[in-house]
Design a protein around this motif. Structure first.
Motif, PDB file in Angstrom:
ATOM      1  N   LEU A 132     -45.208 -19.921  39.864  1.00 21.65           N
ATOM      2  CA  LEU A 132     -46.666 -19.780  38.035  1.00 21.65           C
ATOM      3  C   LEU A 132     -46.609 -20.232  36.601  1.00 21.65           C
ATOM      4  O   LEU A 132     -46.641 -20.683  36.008  1.00 21.65           O
ATOM      5  CB  LEU A 132     -46.985 -18.409  37.835  1.00 21.65           C
ATOM      6  CG  LEU A 132     -48.233 -18.016  37.135  1.00 21.65           C
ATOM      7  CD1 LEU A 132     -49.480 -18.729  37.490  1.00 21.65           C
ATOM      8  CD2 LEU A 132     -48.203 -16.405  37.458  1.00 21.65           C
ATOM      9  N   ARG A 185     -57.275 -13.760  38.989  1.00 21.88           N
ATOM     10  CA  ARG A 185     -57.137 -15.266  38.494  1.00 21.88           C
ATOM     11  C   ARG A 185     -55.594 -15.520  38.901  1.00 21.88           C
ATOM     12  O   ARG A 185     -55.363 -16.982  38.859  1.00 21.88           O
ATOM     13  CB  ARG A 185     -57.864 -15.203  36.690  1.00 21.88           C
ATOM     14  CG  ARG A 185     -56.692 -14.945  36.012  1.00 21.88           C
ATOM     15  CD  ARG A 185     -57.545 -14.953  33.981  1.00 21.88           C
ATOM     16  NE  ARG A 185     -57.327 -16.609  33.886  1.00 21.88           N
ATOM     17  CZ  ARG A 185     -57.801 -16.847  33.111  1.00 21.88           C
ATOM     18  NH1 ARG A 185     -57.970 -15.659  32.405  1.00 21.88           N
ATOM     19  NH2 ARG A 185     -57.622 -17.916  32.462  1.00 21.88           N
ATOM     20  N   TYR A 186     -54.855 -15.107  38.176  1.00 22.44           N
ATOM     21  CA  TYR A 186     -53.260 -15.494  38.995  1.00 22.44           C
ATOM     22  C   TYR A 186     -52.499 -15.446  40.177  1.00 22.44           C
ATOM     23  O   TYR A 186     -52.486 -16.265  40.761  1.00 22.44           O
ATOM     24  CB  TYR A 186     -52.249 -14.398  37.861  1.00 22.44           C
ATOM     25  CG  TYR A 186     -52.856 -15.653  36.195  1.00 22.44           C
ATOM     26  CD1 TYR A 186     -52.623 -16.196  35.141  1.00 22.44           C
ATOM     27  CD2 TYR A 186     -53.999 -14.334  35.696  1.00 22.44           C
ATOM     28  CE1 TYR A 186     -53.146 -17.268  34.263  1.00 22.44           C
ATOM     29  CE2 TYR A 186     -53.959 -14.967  33.859  1.00 22.44           C
ATOM     30  CZ  TYR A 186     -53.985 -15.921  33.244  1.00 22.44           C
ATOM     31  OH  TYR A 186     -54.301 -16.587  32.568  1.00 22.44           O
ATOM     32  N   LYS A 244     -45.568 -23.989  36.792  1.00 26.10           N
ATOM     33  CA  LYS A 244     -46.722 -24.141  36.847  1.00 26.10           C
ATOM     34  C   LYS A 244     -47.586 -24.089  35.672  1.00 26.10           C
ATOM     35  O   LYS A 244     -48.201 -25.408  35.305  1.00 26.10           O
ATOM     36  CB  LYS A 244     -47.472 -23.624  38.211  1.00 26.10           C
ATOM     37  CG  LYS A 244     -48.489 -24.727  37.735  1.00 26.10           C
ATOM     38  CD  LYS A 244     -50.299 -23.355  39.532  1.00 26.10           C
ATOM     39  CE  LYS A 244     -51.341 -24.183  39.315  1.00 26.10           C
ATOM     40  NZ  LYS A 244     -51.995 -23.336  41.024  1.00 26.10           N
ATOM     41  N   SER A 294     -54.284 -15.299  42.938  1.00 22.05           N
ATOM     42  CA  SER A 294     -55.533 -15.545  43.761  1.00 22.05           C
ATOM     43  C   SER A 294     -54.560 -16.919  43.804  1.00 22.05           C
ATOM     44  O   SER A 294     -54.227 -17.523  44.808  1.00 22.05           O
ATOM     45  CB  SER A 294     -56.636 -15.542  43.390  1.00 22.05           C
ATOM     46  OG  SER A 294     -56.217 -16.210  42.064  1.00 22.05           O
ATOM     47  N   GLN A 295     -53.756 -17.569  43.104  1.00 24.02           N
ATOM     48  CA  GLN A 295     -52.782 -18.621  43.037  1.00 24.02           C
ATOM     49  C   GLN A 295     -51.109 -18.254  43.434  1.00 24.02           C
ATOM     50  O   GLN A 295     -50.788 -19.524  43.695  1.00 24.02           O
ATOM     51  CB  GLN A 295     -52.458 -19.306  41.951  1.00 24.02           C
ATOM     52  CG  GLN A 295     -53.360 -19.206  40.867  1.00 24.02           C
ATOM     53  CD  GLN A 295     -53.322 -19.895  39.557  1.00 24.02           C
ATOM     54  OE1 GLN A 295     -52.539 -20.867  39.255  1.00 24.02           O
ATOM     55  NE2 GLN A 295     -54.134 -19.212  38.268  1.00 24.02           N
ATOM     56  N   THR A 296     -50.920 -17.635  44.179  1.00 27.85           N
ATOM     57  CA  THR A 296     -49.720 -16.872  44.776  1.00 27.85           C
ATOM     58  C   THR A 296     -49.525 -16.444  46.279  1.00 27.85           C
ATOM     59  O   THR A 296     -50.615 -16.150  47.141  1.00 27.85           O
ATOM     60  CB  THR A 296     -48.657 -15.916  43.813  1.00 27.85           C
ATOM     61  OG1 THR A 296     -49.972 -14.782  44.650  1.00 27.85           O
ATOM     62  CG2 THR A 296     -49.272 -15.985  42.282  1.00 27.85           C
TER      63      THR A 296
END
Length: 546
Positions: free
Chosen positions: A464, A489-490, A467, A492-494
């Protein structure tokens, strides 16, 4: 009239010829000597950012910068120490020194034509300190009065009601050590719900009856689980008295020292106050001043030094080196001194650590871990209580999950097996970070975060960070990223999802602070650190250990 052997013109050309031959014969050594004149004489304060007597993290901000400068530019450094800024300015103005490092403020007007200043790279505020032999430290004495009683492990409930104002500030400074909640745990783990630690989902109290039965047969009476022999946490008179009357005055650099008071950089005061509790702050200056490096303006012989210093500081500013060093050396200090946790740590070192010294030596030597770091981890996890437990299921001195204990082949309620297993797991996590090409300190901080929240969550934070435009290679970055993993919101990207990353940050910062305190106790030859000092000196640790 007698004829001279040489005319003036002939003598002049002969001199040039001899000089040219000397240069050819001696090579570049003469030029180097005339141009650079080693060694460079650098004046530093007695104790400052340049050199920390008690820190395990290196030479400090200025010390590391100066070391880098000497290495990169090929200089030899000769260190001179000054008691005060006035003494330092006099040395450089009288050509007895070439540089001042670790002093703030501006160049005195009378020396402005002789000295140049590098760019401002840090700020500081002065604080006036006073010896408690001249003024009572009422806050410390009030705390001692309330704590010099037998207090159950749930100290938060009892003491918080009696000292709500003071302990609320303690809770803010080190929330995972002291908390106003009734269910507070000494470990960095939060006692709510199920959590994923050490790569395994923990189920509370799994197989604990079998563990307890097995370990009860092995433990001496003073190490029985709390349900059998309740443990108490009382403080002694010596916990509330400074080690001796060797005051901070003997270590610090002052601009004045009158009537038991002195003015010093508040950051230096913060670094040494935990070891000299009889020195207290009296007043703080409002206006901050800047740190600079200062050097002499010298024609020819000093021109190379001046040029190299200017180039060096351009590189430092472009790479944000100072910000990274400040985080490394000072980023873990709590905002307010926690007298209680210092006293409790000292007590653990006196009463509880000696019974585990042999096991800690074996664990440290086998896994190449500094025993002081191992001590700091154990204290953060359990305060050396073998019966410590969390509602999430982690147990024992090192707060190990049941699943991880099975993988390691240990009984986590046996304090000796817990130490050996926990140290082994720390080293396994360290090894897993090898491919990330991290600096040693950052790698250990990543390792500690993984011990607390799991390796997968730390790698999520690394990705992250990258990114979002970072390198993902420094703890300075990761401590900003990890708390984001508690937000959908964070996370969910992992890959590994939700994580209480803010706990990992607090956990690592606490251990960094305890490790600092432990190293200081050993470095200052305090009685509490005697056993750990002997333990550390008996081990041969490599560069990859801390």
């Amino acid at each position: 009239m007698k004829r001279r052997f040489f005319t003036s013109k002939e003598a002049y050309f002969l001199f040039l010829l001899i000089a040219a031959q000397a240069v050819i014969m001696l090579g570049t050594e003469v030029v180097t000597y005339l141009y650079r004149m080693p060694p460079v004489r650098v004046v530093v304060p007695n104790v400052s950012q340049f050199s920390s007597l008690v820190s395990p993290y290196g030479l400090g901000v200025d010390g590391e910068l100066l070391s880098s400068f000497a290495k990169e530019k090929g200089y030899t450094i000769a260190i001179l120490r000054a008691k005060s800024a006035n003494e330092a300015w006099t040395l450089i103005a009288n050509d007895e020194a070439d540089m001042l490092v670790g002093f703030g403020g501006e160049i005195p007007e009378e020396y402005a034509h002789k000295i140049s200043a590098g760019p401002a790279y840090d700020e500081y505020r002065s604080v006036t300190i006073q010896d408690t032999k001249l003024t009572d430290n009422k806050e410390l004495q009030a705390l001692c009065t309330s704590l010099l009683k037998t207090v159950p492990h749930g100290v938060d409930r009892e003491i918080y009601r009696e000292n709500a104002t003071f302990l609320s500030s303690v809770a803010d400074a080190l929330p995972q050590v002291m908390s106003p909640r009734e269910d507070s745990e000494p470990s960095g783990h939060t006692p709510y719900a199920k959590e994923k630690l050490f790569g395994a989902t923990v189920s509370a109290d799994a197989d604990t009856k079998q563990e307890k039965a097995a370990v009860t047969k092995q433990l001496p009476a003073d190490e029985m689980p709390a349900t059998e022999v309740p443990e108490t946490e009382s403080l002694d008179d010596e916990d509330c008295v400074d080690f001796d009357r060797f005051h901070m005055y003997h270590l610090m650099s002052f601009d004045n020292d009158k009537n038991g008071t002195a003015e010093i950089d508040i950051r230096n005061f913060t670094m040494l106050q935990p070891f000299f509790l009889d020195v207290v702050p009296k007043a703080q200056t409002r206006a901050p001043r800047s740190y600079h490096w200062f050097w002499r303006n010298v024609f020819f012989a000093g021109a190379g030094l001046q040029k190299d210093l200017a180039e060096f500081w351009e590189e430092v500013q472009a790479s944000h080196t100072v910000e990274k060093l400040i985080e490394k050396h000072y980023g873990f200090f709590p905002e307010k001194l926690n007298y209680y946790v210092i006293a409790k740590l000292k007590k653990a070192l006196r009463r509880k650590v000696p019974r585990y010294l042999k096991t800690m030596q074996t664990a440290s030597q086998k896994n190449n871990i500094d025993p002081l770091l191992l001590t700091a981890v154990i204290f953060q996890e359990s305060h050396f209580r073998s019966s410590a437990r969390s509602r999430t299921g982690v147990r024992g001195l090192m707060q190990i999950t049941q699943t991880t204990a099975k993988e390691l082949g240990i009984n986590r309620l046996d304090p000796h097996q817990s130490i050996l297993g926990g140290a082994t797991y720390l080293r396994k996590l360290w090894d897993r970070f090898e491919k990330y090409n991290l600096a040693d300190w950052d790698r250990w901080f990543f390792t500690l975060a993984a011990y607390n929240q799991g390796f997968g969550h730390v790698t999520d934070a690394i990705k992250l960070s990258q990114k979002r435009g970072g390198t993902g290679k420094t703890w300075q970055e990761l401590k900003e990223i990890l708390p984001l993993l508690a937000w959908k919101r964070y996370y969910s990207q992992t890959r590994h999802g939700y994580c209480r990353g803010y706990e990992a940050v607090t956990y690592v910062e606490n251990i960094r602070y305890y490790y600092y305190l432990l190293n200081g106790l050993v470095a200052l030859s305090r009685p509490e650190g005697k056993n750990l000092g002997k333990l550390r000196s008996s081990l041969s640790l490599t560069a990859s250990s801390i």
